[in-house]
Write an enzyme that holds these catalytic residues in place. Structure first.
Site, PDB file in Angstrom:
ATOM      1  CE1 TYR A  11      -4.243  -1.503   0.146  1.00  0.00           C
ATOM      2  CE2 TYR A  11      -3.111  -3.091   1.543  1.00  0.00           C
ATOM      3  CZ  TYR A  11      -4.205  -2.736   0.771  1.00  0.00           C
ATOM      4  OH  TYR A  11      -5.245  -3.608   0.616  1.00  0.00           O
ATOM      5  CB  THR A  82       6.993  -2.103  10.807  1.00  0.00           C
ATOM      6  OG1 THR A  82       6.155  -1.047  10.346  1.00  0.00           O
ATOM      7  CG2 THR A  82       8.338  -1.999  10.148  1.00  0.00           C
ATOM      8  CB  THR A 118       5.633   2.980  10.751  1.00  0.00           C
ATOM      9  OG1 THR A 118       4.895   3.646   9.741  1.00  0.00           O
ATOM     10  CG2 THR A 118       5.455   3.671  12.090  1.00  0.00           C
ATOM     11  NE  ARG A 151       3.678  13.721   8.966  1.00  0.00           N
ATOM     12  CZ  ARG A 151       4.451  14.799   8.989  1.00  0.00           C
ATOM     13  NH1 ARG A 151       4.544  15.566   7.922  1.00  0.00           N
ATOM     14  NH2 ARG A 151       5.119  15.113  10.077  1.00  0.00           N
ATOM     15  CE  LYS A 203       3.500   6.663  10.122  1.00  0.00           C
ATOM     16  NZ  LYS A 203       2.431   7.192   9.327  1.00  0.00           N
ATOM     17  NE  ARG A 210      -5.680  10.436  12.384  1.00  0.00           N
ATOM     18  CZ  ARG A 210      -6.842  11.046  12.243  1.00  0.00           C
ATOM     19  NH1 ARG A 210      -6.963  12.306  12.636  1.00  0.00           N
ATOM     20  NH2 ARG A 210      -7.880  10.439  11.722  1.00  0.00           N
ATOM     21  NE  ARG A 243      -8.087  28.686  23.528  1.00  0.00           N
ATOM     22  CZ  ARG A 243      -8.788  29.795  23.277  1.00  0.00           C
ATOM     23  NH1 ARG A 243      -8.595  30.456  22.156  1.00  0.00           N
ATOM     24  NH2 ARG A 243      -9.704  30.238  24.129  1.00  0.00           N
ATOM     25  CB  CYS A 257      -1.024   3.756  10.598  1.00  0.00           C
ATOM     26  SG  CYS A 257      -0.058   3.538   9.103  1.00  0.00           S
ATOM     27  CE1 TYR A 316      -7.497   2.527   7.932  1.00  0.00           C
ATOM     28  CE2 TYR A 316      -7.053   0.896   6.236  1.00  0.00           C
ATOM     29  CZ  TYR A 316      -6.833   2.134   6.790  1.00  0.00           C
ATOM     30  OH  TYR A 316      -5.947   2.984   6.203  1.00  0.00           O
ATOM     31  NE  ARG A 324      -2.922  -3.689   5.551  1.00  0.00           N
ATOM     32  CZ  ARG A 324      -1.819  -3.087   5.187  1.00  0.00           C
ATOM     33  NH1 ARG A 324      -0.666  -3.698   5.314  1.00  0.00           N
ATOM     34  NH2 ARG A 324      -1.845  -1.870   4.708  1.00  0.00           N
TER      35      ARG A 324
END
Ligand SMILES: NC(=O)c1ccc[n+]([C@@H]2O[C@H](COP(=O)([O-])OP(=O)(O)OC[C@H]3O[C@@H](n4cnc5c(N)ncnc54)[C@H](O)[C@@H]3O)[C@@H](O)[C@H]2O)c1
Length: 409
Positions: A11, A82, A118, A151, A203, A210, A243, A257, A316, A324
């Site tokens: 990917y 990874t 990563t 990213r 990374k 997130r 904010r 990720c 996903y 995945r």
């Protein structure tokens, strides 16, 4: 100038290789998967992605090559998987190690070896540098090591390859600038050059940030459910604060990720990370939360037969074909734990038959089900809401507005 050999054409590796080639850089793509390479050699793309066909055509016209062998050259970019080790939660460096070893067998003196996969902070120092020393090669002259993490998000990869900013970590600014100039062939975003360890850490913490924020939204959804409140309205109101920017809740976190990288920190810094681990646990508990809430809905409507329950979406995220670690797979694990094997499953992007209850046509799926749990916000279901008027819908993605009875997170 010698070609860049990109190692791993999944990917990340494939779109990156195609972008380089389409922008005039000589590229040789290498992958151990013979079937994948054979497909690419026949000019067949291995996955769907918006705008990738056009880039593929340009790259082929520019002479990109695909092969299973490592090329002898002086520039490599490694984009192999990874994953994390299930027991220790640490990075599984075996694919990277294997790829580096194979590069060291063929590379020319003065090689720049970029690791784009990563990796957890310190991997280059602890794993990669020793491999080079073992071969009696000198870092800084025989081999230059660089980490250039990626990213991009599936579904918008081509655009993001072009416009995202990037980080390049190198031992010297000279090498960092050299690699920056390669990526500048297609990347119009800002490219920051730093040291290797900062690039590694940046990374992993971006994805962890997130994950933590999604976990907060998921906790809010659970609190609101308990209080009979609308979490989406609550978030909308709170986000009017200049904010505050709360993310949306959902049925869990998947993909290669966000649901994986925070574990590297948990594995490496168990005595420090509390929030990171808690967030992972909250997000991993969401499929069970959906499972429990599904039972409440079934009871309310007198549905006893699981074969009348349909799971919409296996991937996903929306409008991609990558399953995945997806929340639906995690939810199916929960079903499996309770020996429930007959729910219906449908995803317009997945043709392969992974599960017995999987259907391959939206209309057949609708006819077979009474309660539909929307787990992925594919455009298909958003655009065909009119077909859901006589269905009980449990919408975990906040995209459905029409139903016989509508439930949300
Ligand atoms: N998928 C994403 O959205 C995304 C985003 C940013 C970063 N990343 C990172 O990029 C890296 C690659 O992820 P991916 O999603 O492209 O993985 P992937 O599984 O799609 O692709 C990896 C490819 O590497 C090949 N491979 C494995 N070992 C090899 C070897 N020794 N030599 C040659 N080829 C080999 C595999 O056959 C496979 O085709 C990972 O570290 C991942 O965390 C992924």
């Amino acid at each position: 100038m010698k070609p860049i050999n990109i190692i791993g054409l999944g990917y990340i590796g494939l779109p990156t290789a195609l972008m380089f080639a389409a922008h005039g850089i000589e590229i040789i793509g290498t992958d151990l998967n013979t079937e994948l390479v054979a497909k690419l050699q026949k000019n067949v793309l291995t996955f769907e992605e918006q705008g990738l066909v056009e880039v593929f055509q340009k790259a082929v016209a520019a002479g990109i090559q695909f092969q299973t062998e490592y090329e002898q050259t002086d520039k490599y970019i490694i984009t192999v998987p990874t994953p994390y080790l299930k027991d220790s939660k640490k990075l599984d460096p075996s694919y990277v190690e294997q790829a580096v070893k194979q590069v060291l067998e063929v590379c020319l003196p003065g090689t720049i070896l970029v690791i784009e996969s990563t990796i957890s902070p310190g991997t280059i120092d602890k794993i990669v540098r020793p491999l080079i020393h073992k071969k009696d090669l000198e870092i800084g002259s025989d081999i230059h090591l660089v980490h250039a993490p990626e990213r991009i998000i599936p579904g918008n990869m081509v655009h993001e390859l072009q416009y995202n900013s990037r980080t390049i970590g190198a031992d010297t600014s000279e090498i960092g600038q050299a690699v920056k100039s390669w990526y500048e062939s297609f990347c119009q975003g800002e490219i920051v050059v730093t040291d290797v360890k900062t690039a590694e850490m940046s990374k992993v913490i971006e994805n962890t940030f997130r994950d933590i924020n999604i976990a907060f939204a998921n906790e809010l959804a659970q609190m609101c459910y308990k209080e009979g409140m609308d979490v989406y309205e609550l978030i909308q109101i709170a986000n009017r604060h200049p904010r505050v920017n709360i993310l949306q809740p959902g049925p869990g976190v998947g993909g290669h990720c966000i649901s994986v990288d925070p574990w590297f920190l948990v594995g490496d810094y168990p005595e420090i990370v509390n929030i990171v681990l808690a967030a992972r646990e909250v997000n991993d508990s969401m499929p069970t939360y959906v499972f429990d809430k599904m039972h409440i809905i079934m009871k309310e409507h007198g549905i006893r037969d699981y074969s009348k329950v349909g799971l919409y979406g296996l991937t996903y995220k929306e409008n991609v074909d990558d399953i995945r670690e997806s929340p639906t797979l995690q939810l199916l694990d929960v079903f499996h734990k309770y020996n429930i094997e007959n729910v219906k499953i449908y995803d317009p992007y997945i043709q392969e038959q992974y599960f017995p209850g999987q259907l391959h046509d939206f209309q057949t799926f609708l006819e077979a089900t009474e309660l539909i749990i929307v787990l992925v916000a594919h455009d298909e279901i958003k655009e065909q809401q009119n077909l859901l008027q006589d269905k009980i819908i449990y919408d975990t993605r906040h995209v459905i507005h029409t139903a016989k009875k509508l439930y949300r997170m």
